[in-house]
Design a protein around this motif. Structure first.
Motif, PDB file in Angstrom:
ATOM      1  N   ASN A  88      26.206  27.218 -23.853  1.00 19.14           N
ATOM      2  CA  ASN A  88      25.984  26.150 -24.830  1.00 19.14           C
ATOM      3  C   ASN A  88      26.337  26.666 -26.215  1.00 19.14           C
ATOM      4  OD1 ASN A  88      24.851  24.215 -26.662  1.00 19.14           O
ATOM      5  ND2 ASN A  88      23.570  23.485 -24.995  1.00 19.14           N
ATOM      6  N   ASP A  89      27.327  26.033 -26.852  1.00 16.69           N
ATOM      7  CA  ASP A  89      27.801  26.477 -28.161  1.00 16.69           C
ATOM      8  C   ASP A  89      26.800  26.242 -29.284  1.00 16.69           C
ATOM      9  OD1 ASP A  89      30.123  27.251 -26.963  1.00 16.69           O
ATOM     10  OD2 ASP A  89      31.247  25.449 -27.490  1.00 16.69           O
ATOM     11  N   MET A 270      26.704  30.399 -36.382  1.00 16.03           N
ATOM     12  CA  MET A 270      28.002  30.419 -37.058  1.00 16.03           C
ATOM     13  C   MET A 270      28.846  31.632 -36.712  1.00 16.03           C
ATOM     14  SD  MET A 270      27.237  28.981 -40.899  1.00 16.03           S
ATOM     15  CE  MET A 270      25.991  30.207 -41.292  1.00 16.03           C
ATOM     16  N   ALA A 271      28.235  32.821 -36.736  1.00 11.41           N
ATOM     17  CA  ALA A 271      29.016  34.059 -36.570  1.00 11.41           C
ATOM     18  C   ALA A 271      29.799  34.102 -35.253  1.00 11.41           C
ATOM     19  CB  ALA A 271      28.105  35.275 -36.705  1.00 11.41           C
ATOM     20  N   PRO A 272      29.177  33.794 -34.090  1.00 11.62           N
ATOM     21  CA  PRO A 272      29.960  33.809 -32.846  1.00 11.62           C
ATOM     22  C   PRO A 272      31.087  32.792 -32.828  1.00 11.62           C
ATOM     23  CG  PRO A 272      27.616  33.882 -32.359  1.00 11.62           C
ATOM     24  CD  PRO A 272      27.748  33.583 -33.815  1.00 11.62           C
ATOM     25  N   HIS A 273      30.855  31.612 -33.407  1.00 16.77           N
ATOM     26  CA  HIS A 273      31.893  30.578 -33.431  1.00 16.77           C
ATOM     27  C   HIS A 273      33.088  31.003 -34.263  1.00 16.77           C
ATOM     28  CE1 HIS A 273      30.414  27.074 -31.264  1.00 16.77           C
ATOM     29  NE2 HIS A 273      29.211  27.473 -31.593  1.00 16.77           N
ATOM     30  N   PHE A 328      26.344  23.059 -38.192  1.00 12.37           N
ATOM     31  CA  PHE A 328      25.681  22.627 -36.954  1.00 12.37           C
ATOM     32  C   PHE A 328      26.017  21.167 -36.647  1.00 12.37           C
ATOM     33  CE2 PHE A 328      21.887  20.722 -34.903  1.00 12.37           C
ATOM     34  CZ  PHE A 328      21.904  21.443 -33.723  1.00 12.37           C
ATOM     35  N   MET A 329      25.982  20.316 -37.658  1.00 13.42           N
ATOM     36  CA  MET A 329      26.313  18.891 -37.463  1.00 13.42           C
ATOM     37  C   MET A 329      27.768  18.732 -37.018  1.00 13.42           C
ATOM     38  SD  MET A 329      23.567  17.260 -37.902  1.00 13.42           S
ATOM     39  CE  MET A 329      24.266  15.607 -37.861  1.00 13.42           C
ATOM     40  N   TYR A 330      28.649  19.522 -37.617  1.00 15.51           N
ATOM     41  CA  TYR A 330      30.064  19.477 -37.231  1.00 15.51           C
ATOM     42  C   TYR A 330      30.230  19.853 -35.761  1.00 15.51           C
ATOM     43  CZ  TYR A 330      34.680  21.578 -36.517  1.00 15.51           C
ATOM     44  OH  TYR A 330      35.883  21.943 -35.982  1.00 15.51           O
ATOM     45  N   LEU A 331      29.560  20.923 -35.328  1.00 13.05           N
ATOM     46  CA  LEU A 331      29.659  21.351 -33.928  1.00 13.05           C
ATOM     47  C   LEU A 331      29.047  20.304 -32.981  1.00 13.05           C
ATOM     48  CD1 LEU A 331      28.725  25.132 -34.209  1.00 13.05           C
ATOM     49  CD2 LEU A 331      30.976  24.171 -33.756  1.00 13.05           C
TER      50      LEU A 331
END
Length: 337
Positions: A88-89, A270-273, A328-331
């Motif tokens: 889960n991203d 954020m960092a992993p993405h 977060f909202m963008y993802l």
């Protein structure tokens, strides 16, 4: 086998990130309330500064810089593990309630048990781990279905529910506490880096020295866990065993970090993405990049926040949230599409 071009790209990105971190450290050492000019940094670092210059650098700025860097690394790695084991991203230790569980454990101990300053520093990561571990187990149980296994979307929703519930518990604890202790809890909730002295570094560092190499060693297992469950089982992965071991690792990393920095979210999201966007989804490639991105993000946020508004600045947790909430909202919107 990883393509040599990807390895070369990863090394270039790691070098750039190290330069960014070093530059931010230099800027952070030179700015603040107390005067310490940049041309005095090197002499002071090598023990040739005045008493006031050495006090400002070694007792105030440098410990905080190291703490935020280490905590950002821990949160980024924790988020990367959680995203891998849940597929889960949107998984992040702050969003799904792990940080809140750690915070409640610290608050209960801080408010209701006698504290010895010397031992309290080193007990914090253990207390935070206990609270975060219990929370993560409950989230895991409520997210797991016997027939279909772990449900990634369900895990995030359950985690958000636990996070809100634990926030309510924290408010209840605060309402019955003394004023001085309430101030501490309020700073913790805002993500105000309060553990900014050398003992906190020694309390956090052993966790990272053990868990970072362990996670990198498990990188291939994380690759397999990212596949569908039938495929992972087909290649010989013991799903539940690997998930529990890696979940404990993620919990320990997040708990050790937030025990000294307070409730900071979104770094692990954020960092992993960003790392995956730069070098791809293979864990051997993106985990080292994610670690440095997380360290730099929190270091940069704290450096900006503590110097933006005088005298106390803006807590690092709020600065990170200003960036992380829109991300977060963008993802979330991207995932729905």
């Amino acid at each position: 086998m990883i393509h040599p071009a990807l390895i070369k790209k990863q090394r270039i990105i790691l070098f750039i990130l190290l330069i960014l971190i070093l530059a931010t450290i230099v800027v952070g050492m030179g700015i603040g309330d107390a005067s310490l000019s940049y041309n005095r940094l090197l002499p002071t670092l090598f023990g040739k500064g005045t008493f006031s210059e050495e006090f400002v650098l070694f007792s105030i700025r440098l410990p905080r810089i190291i703490i935020t860097l280490l905590a950002g690394i821990a949160l980024a790695l924790s988020g990367a593990i959680l995203q891998g084991i849940t597929r889960n991203d949107l998984a992040d230790p702050g969003i799904i309630g792990i940080n809140a569980g750690a915070g409640v454990a610290i608050a209960i101990f801080f408010l209701f048990f006698p504290i010895e300053v010397g031992s309290f520093v080193y007990m914090l990561p253990l207390l935070a781990f206990g609270g975060a571990f219990l929370t993560s187990i409950l989230i895991y149980i409520f997210s797991y279905q016997k027939n279909s296994g772990l449900q990634p979307v369900r895990l995030v929703l359950v985690g958000i529910g636990f996070s809100m519930a634990l926030s309510g518990v924290m408010i209840l604890l605060i309402s019955s506490a003394e004023r001085e202790k309430v101030d501490f809890i309020a700073k913790w909730l805002a993500g105000n880096v309060w553990g900014d002295d050398w003992p906190f570094i020694w309390a956090l560092l052993p966790w990272l020295l053990i868990l970072i190499p362990f996670t990198l060693y498990k990188a291939n297992r994380l690759n397999l866990l990212g596949l569908s469950e039938p495929v992972a089982i087909g290649v010989g992965v013991s799903l539940e065993k690997e998930r529990i071991v890696l979940l404990l690792t993620a919990v320990a990393l997040a708990a050790s970090a937030v025990s000294v920095t307070g409730g900071i979210s979104f770094i692990g999201l954020m960092a992993p993405h960003i790392a995956k966007a730069l070098v791809g989804p293979r864990n051997q490639l993106f985990l080292p990049v994610s670690i440095l991105i997380g360290g730099w993000l929190l270091l940069f946020s704290d450096t900006i926040g503590r110097n933006l508004i005088e005298p106390s600045g803006i807590p690092a947790g709020i600065m990170v949230a200003l960036i992380g909430a829109p991300y977060f909202m963008y993802l979330l919107l991207k995932k729905q599409n």
